[in-house]
Scaffold this active site. Structure first.
Site, PDB file in Angstrom:
ATOM      1  N   SER A   1      17.233  20.481 -10.572  1.00  0.00           N
ATOM      2  CA  SER A   1      17.484  19.359  -9.655  1.00  0.00           C
ATOM      3  C   SER A   1      16.244  19.085  -8.808  1.00  0.00           C
ATOM      4  O   SER A   1      16.130  18.016  -8.204  1.00  0.00           O
ATOM      5  CB  SER A   1      18.685  19.663  -8.752  1.00  0.00           C
ATOM      6  OG  SER A   1      18.568  20.951  -8.172  1.00  0.00           O
TER       7      SER A   1
ATOM      8  N   LYS B   1      19.094  30.438 -15.589  1.00  0.00           N
ATOM      9  CA  LYS B   1      20.256  29.627 -15.929  1.00  0.00           C
ATOM     10  C   LYS B   1      19.864  28.640 -17.017  1.00  0.00           C
ATOM     11  O   LYS B   1      18.746  28.133 -17.010  1.00  0.00           O
ATOM     12  CB  LYS B   1      20.778  28.873 -14.702  1.00  0.00           C
ATOM     13  CG  LYS B   1      22.011  28.007 -14.990  1.00  0.00           C
ATOM     14  CD  LYS B   1      22.682  27.508 -13.718  1.00  0.00           C
ATOM     15  CE  LYS B   1      22.046  26.282 -13.103  1.00  0.00           C
ATOM     16  NZ  LYS B   1      21.991  25.105 -14.012  1.00  0.00           N
TER      17      LYS B   1
ATOM     18  N   ASP C   1      16.258  27.987 -13.022  1.00  0.00           N
ATOM     19  CA  ASP C   1      16.832  27.067 -14.002  1.00  0.00           C
ATOM     20  C   ASP C   1      15.815  26.811 -15.110  1.00  0.00           C
ATOM     21  O   ASP C   1      14.671  26.441 -14.827  1.00  0.00           O
ATOM     22  CB  ASP C   1      17.129  25.735 -13.291  1.00  0.00           C
ATOM     23  CG  ASP C   1      18.488  25.163 -13.625  1.00  0.00           C
ATOM     24  OD1 ASP C   1      19.210  25.752 -14.456  1.00  0.00           O
ATOM     25  OD2 ASP C   1      18.834  24.123 -13.034  1.00  0.00           O
TER      26      ASP C   1
ATOM     27  N   GLU D   1      30.477  22.452 -13.971  1.00  0.00           N
ATOM     28  CA  GLU D   1      30.125  21.267 -13.191  1.00  0.00           C
ATOM     29  C   GLU D   1      31.013  20.084 -13.564  1.00  0.00           C
ATOM     30  O   GLU D   1      31.138  19.734 -14.741  1.00  0.00           O
ATOM     31  CB  GLU D   1      28.640  20.904 -13.392  1.00  0.00           C
ATOM     32  CG  GLU D   1      28.239  19.642 -12.613  1.00  0.00           C
ATOM     33  CD  GLU D   1      26.735  19.462 -12.433  1.00  0.00           C
ATOM     34  OE1 GLU D   1      25.955  20.382 -12.736  1.00  0.00           O
ATOM     35  OE2 GLU D   1      26.344  18.381 -11.947  1.00  0.00           O
TER      36      GLU D   1
ATOM     37  N   GLU E   1      21.641  25.367 -19.695  1.00  0.00           N
ATOM     38  CA  GLU E   1      22.779  24.481 -19.938  1.00  0.00           C
ATOM     39  C   GLU E   1      23.229  24.549 -21.392  1.00  0.00           C
ATOM     40  O   GLU E   1      22.404  24.620 -22.300  1.00  0.00           O
ATOM     41  CB  GLU E   1      22.393  23.031 -19.587  1.00  0.00           C
ATOM     42  CG  GLU E   1      22.087  22.830 -18.122  1.00  0.00           C
ATOM     43  CD  GLU E   1      21.787  21.369 -17.767  1.00  0.00           C
ATOM     44  OE1 GLU E   1      21.923  20.482 -18.629  1.00  0.00           O
ATOM     45  OE2 GLU E   1      21.413  21.133 -16.598  1.00  0.00           O
TER      46      GLU E   1
HETATM   47  O1  KIV Z   1      19.791  22.139 -10.827  1.00  0.00           O
HETATM   48  C1  KIV Z   1      20.765  22.375 -10.080  1.00  0.00           C
HETATM   49  O2  KIV Z   1      20.707  22.161  -8.851  1.00  0.00           O
HETATM   50  C2  KIV Z   1      21.972  22.919 -10.689  1.00  0.00           C
HETATM   51  C3  KIV Z   1      23.153  23.203  -9.815  1.00  0.00           C
HETATM   52  C4  KIV Z   1      23.700  21.991  -9.189  1.00  0.00           C
HETATM   53  C5  KIV Z   1      24.194  23.987 -10.519  1.00  0.00           C
HETATM   54  O3  KIV Z   1      21.982  23.136 -11.861  1.00  0.00           O
HETATM   55 NA    NA Z   2      20.244  22.390 -13.038  1.00  0.00          NA
END
Ligand code: KIV
Ligand code: NA
Length: 265
Positions: free
Chosen positions: A46, A114, A84, A183, A116
């Site tokens: 994000s 993390k 991420d 989400e 997806e």
């Molecule tokens: O990138 C992000 O902020 C996210 C969260 C909202 C889970 O993946």
């Molecule tokens: Na994300």
């Protein structure tokens, strides 16, 4: 003090303790959240939108996110730092995923990553976990797939959608993920997935019954100008910051800043 680990996360689920996660992208805010006792900080892709000004998460790269991850790790002592993996850095193969994850763990000093995707990402999850990298999954609305999803919309609606999402969650658990973000999914489905999994669910727009909750910090603090229905703003930083900037500007223009108190004689 020591950092929160995957064992602490598992123990919290055993005890039925809910916990909060926030995103973080820089030293000062990460330090504030760490001091406030937020146990897990996500350096989210994000950042593409809230740091880099893109209109989706797709353009951001490992090179863009690495320095932010390192900054968050350097300025915290207690939180688990989750990095991420950005679009295009892990989908091709388990080898590609490990290469990207290793950069975040080595140069970014992350404690976990993390990614997806559900079932189709099981080989990546298995390879990372085998290499010693804790993995948080992310299913439901996966913003990196906005172009195939056809927009930012609720996922897992209807019997078929619900079963597919449950199967994705179970496969991530089987592959070794320690946690999974849900989400934008109906609250009832998120509750069911949470009940059926032994790993921790982290909800965002997924109702009250997930094990943990995450928000983008600028949304949580009222800095983001536009937010989704599921966001609650716990402060009004946009107004506060705009007010401070206007006051500063007025005093500079009017000549009242700096005064003697803020000058060296
Ligand atoms: O990138 C992000 O902020 C996210 C969260 C909202 C889970 O993946
Ligand atoms: Na994300």
């Amino acid at each position: 003090t020591r950092r929160v680990t995957v064992r602490d996360i598992a123990a919290a689920k055993e005890r039925g303790e809910r916990w909060p996660m926030l995103t973080a992208y820089d030293a000062l805010t990460a330090g504030v959240f760490d001091e406030a006792g937020i146990p897990v900080l996500l350096v989210g892709d994000s950042a593409a939108m809230v740091v880099y000004g893109y209109d989706s998460t797709l353009p951001v790269t490992v090179d863009d996110l690495l320095p932010l991850t390192a900054a968050v790790a350097r300025s915290t002592t207690r939180a688990m730092v989750v990095a991420d993996l950005p679009f295009g850095a892990y989908q091709a193969s388990p080898e590609q995923a490990l290469e990207a994850a290793a950069r975040f763990m080595k140069d970014g000093h992350a404690n976990a990553v993390k990614l997806e995707g559900g079932r189709r990402m099981a080989p990546q999850v298995e390879a990372l976990v085998a290499a010693g990298v804790p993995v948080m999954g992310h299913i439901g609305l996966t913003p990196q797939s906005v172009n195939t999803l056809g927009g930012y919309r609720v996922q897992g609606r209807g019997d078929q959608g619900a079963e597919a999402l449950l199967a994705d969650a179970k496969e991530l658990e089987r592959a070794g993920a320690f946690s999974v973000v849900l989400e934008c999914v109906p609250a009832g489905l998120a509750a069911r997935i949470t009940a059926e999994l032994s790993i921790t669910t982290v909800g965002i727009g997924a109702g009250p019954d997930t094990d943990a909750q995450v928000l983008v910090w600028q949304d949580m603090a009222g800095l983001s100008p536009r937010v989704a229905k599921f966001v609650k703003a716990y402060a009004d930083l946009n107004t506060t910051l705009a007010g401070a900037a206007k006051s500063f500007a007025e005093e500079v223009v009017g000549g009242s800043f700096p005064d003697a108190e803020h000058s060296y004689s």
